[in-house]
Each structure stands twice: as structure tokens, then as C-alpha cells.
Scaffold this motif. Structure first.
Motif, PDB file in Angstrom:
ATOM      1  N   SER A  69     -27.352 -73.863 -14.697  1.00  0.00           N
ATOM      2  CA  SER A  69     -28.695 -74.023 -15.259  1.00  0.00           C
ATOM      3  C   SER A  69     -29.740 -73.295 -14.416  1.00  0.00           C
ATOM      4  O   SER A  69     -30.691 -72.716 -14.961  1.00  0.00           O
ATOM      5  CB  SER A  69     -29.051 -75.498 -15.409  1.00  0.00           C
ATOM      6  N   GLN A  70     -29.579 -73.273 -13.105  1.00  0.00           N
ATOM      7  CA  GLN A  70     -30.510 -72.523 -12.260  1.00  0.00           C
ATOM      8  C   GLN A  70     -30.399 -71.031 -12.534  1.00  0.00           C
ATOM      9  O   GLN A  70     -31.404 -70.317 -12.590  1.00  0.00           O
ATOM     10  CB  GLN A  70     -30.243 -72.801 -10.778  1.00  0.00           C
ATOM     11  N   HIS A  71     -29.155 -70.557 -12.711  1.00  0.00           N
ATOM     12  CA  HIS A  71     -28.962 -69.136 -13.029  1.00  0.00           C
ATOM     13  C   HIS A  71     -29.625 -68.789 -14.360  1.00  0.00           C
ATOM     14  O   HIS A  71     -30.309 -67.761 -14.477  1.00  0.00           O
ATOM     15  CB  HIS A  71     -27.464 -68.826 -13.071  1.00  0.00           C
ATOM     16  N   GLN A  72     -29.441 -69.627 -15.343  1.00  0.00           N
ATOM     17  CA  GLN A  72     -30.060 -69.400 -16.652  1.00  0.00           C
ATOM     18  C   GLN A  72     -31.584 -69.431 -16.544  1.00  0.00           C
ATOM     19  O   GLN A  72     -32.269 -68.612 -17.167  1.00  0.00           O
ATOM     20  CB  GLN A  72     -29.568 -70.460 -17.657  1.00  0.00           C
TER      21      GLN A  72
ATOM     22  N   GLY B 223     -22.718 -77.333 -13.075  1.00  0.00           N
ATOM     23  CA  GLY B 223     -23.744 -77.383 -14.118  1.00  0.00           C
ATOM     24  C   GLY B 223     -25.124 -77.063 -13.578  1.00  0.00           C
ATOM     25  O   GLY B 223     -25.902 -76.343 -14.213  1.00  0.00           O
ATOM     26  N   VAL B 224     -25.433 -77.570 -12.375  1.00  0.00           N
ATOM     27  CA  VAL B 224     -26.730 -77.283 -11.752  1.00  0.00           C
ATOM     28  C   VAL B 224     -26.843 -75.794 -11.443  1.00  0.00           C
ATOM     29  O   VAL B 224     -27.870 -75.163 -11.711  1.00  0.00           O
ATOM     30  CB  VAL B 224     -26.918 -78.132 -10.472  1.00  0.00           C
ATOM     31  N   VAL B 225     -25.777 -75.222 -10.891  1.00  0.00           N
ATOM     32  CA  VAL B 225     -25.787 -73.790 -10.568  1.00  0.00           C
ATOM     33  C   VAL B 225     -25.967 -72.963 -11.836  1.00  0.00           C
ATOM     34  O   VAL B 225     -26.767 -72.009 -11.872  1.00  0.00           O
ATOM     35  CB  VAL B 225     -24.496 -73.397  -9.818  1.00  0.00           C
TER      36      VAL B 225
ATOM     37  N   CYS C 253     -20.728 -81.460 -11.965  1.00  0.00           N
ATOM     38  CA  CYS C 253     -22.198 -81.568 -11.972  1.00  0.00           C
ATOM     39  C   CYS C 253     -22.822 -80.449 -11.144  1.00  0.00           C
ATOM     40  O   CYS C 253     -23.836 -79.855 -11.538  1.00  0.00           O
ATOM     41  CB  CYS C 253     -22.630 -82.926 -11.433  1.00  0.00           C
ATOM     42  N   SER C 254     -22.212 -80.152 -10.005  1.00  0.00           N
ATOM     43  CA  SER C 254     -22.725 -79.069  -9.159  1.00  0.00           C
ATOM     44  C   SER C 254     -22.659 -77.736  -9.883  1.00  0.00           C
ATOM     45  O   SER C 254     -23.590 -76.934  -9.825  1.00  0.00           O
ATOM     46  CB  SER C 254     -21.923 -78.989  -7.859  1.00  0.00           C
TER      47      SER C 254
END
Length: 91
Positions: free
Chosen positions: A25-28, A21-23, A18-19
């Protein structure tokens, strides 16, 4: 005890995924925001160029300039009143 250890390992792996995935999505989101900013700058530049081109078009097509070119290059002149013929549209 073994079940608790496996459950803890599973939850830890899930939290790591999950972490990540968050990283990701933030990069995107940051990449998309940078692309959007670039496109907004391009839009602003194109709007400014459009305004300049409209001014240039009005300058080139201005009545005074067209008349001056007609007189100088085409040797045209204003007709005398006797040479002007008015036509009226019939209903």
C-alpha cells in the motif's frame, strides 16, 4: 504445546502478510503521489500556455492591428462624414 506452536506460526504468518500489505500500500501510495505531481505539472503548463494564447489572441484581434491590415491589404479607408448613415432602432 503443539497448539501454541501452531498459533505462534499462524500469528507469525499473519504478521508477515500484514507487513507485506503495508509495504504494497505504501508503494501504491508513492506511485499515485508521483502521478499526481506529474498531472499538476501538466496542469500548470497548460495554464501557462492558455495565458499565452489569450495574450496572442488579443494581439491578433487588436483594433489597431485590424485597422492597419484593413488599410494595407484591403485598401480600406475611413469614410468621410457625408458617407456615414446612422440607423436608429424603432421601438
Amino acid at each position: 504445546m503443539l497448539i501454541v506452536a501452531r498459533l505462534t506460526g499462524f500469528l507469525l504468518a499473519l504478521a508477515i502478510l500484514c507487513s507485506l500489505g503495508v509495504v504494497a500500500s505504501q508503494h501504491q501510495a508513492r506511485k499515485l503521489y508521483a502521478a499526481m505531481e506529474l498531472e499538476q505539472q501538466n496542469t500548470q503548463q497548460l495554464d501557462e500556455e492558455w495565458g499565452r494564447l489569450q495574450i496572442e489572441q488579443r494581439t491578433w484581434a487588436g483594433h489597431a492591428r485590424v485597422e492597419k491590415l484593413a488599410r494595407e491589404r484591403l485598401l480600406m479607408k475611413q469614410p468621410v462624414p457625408g458617407q456615414i448613415l446612422l440607423l436608429e432602432e424603432r421601438p
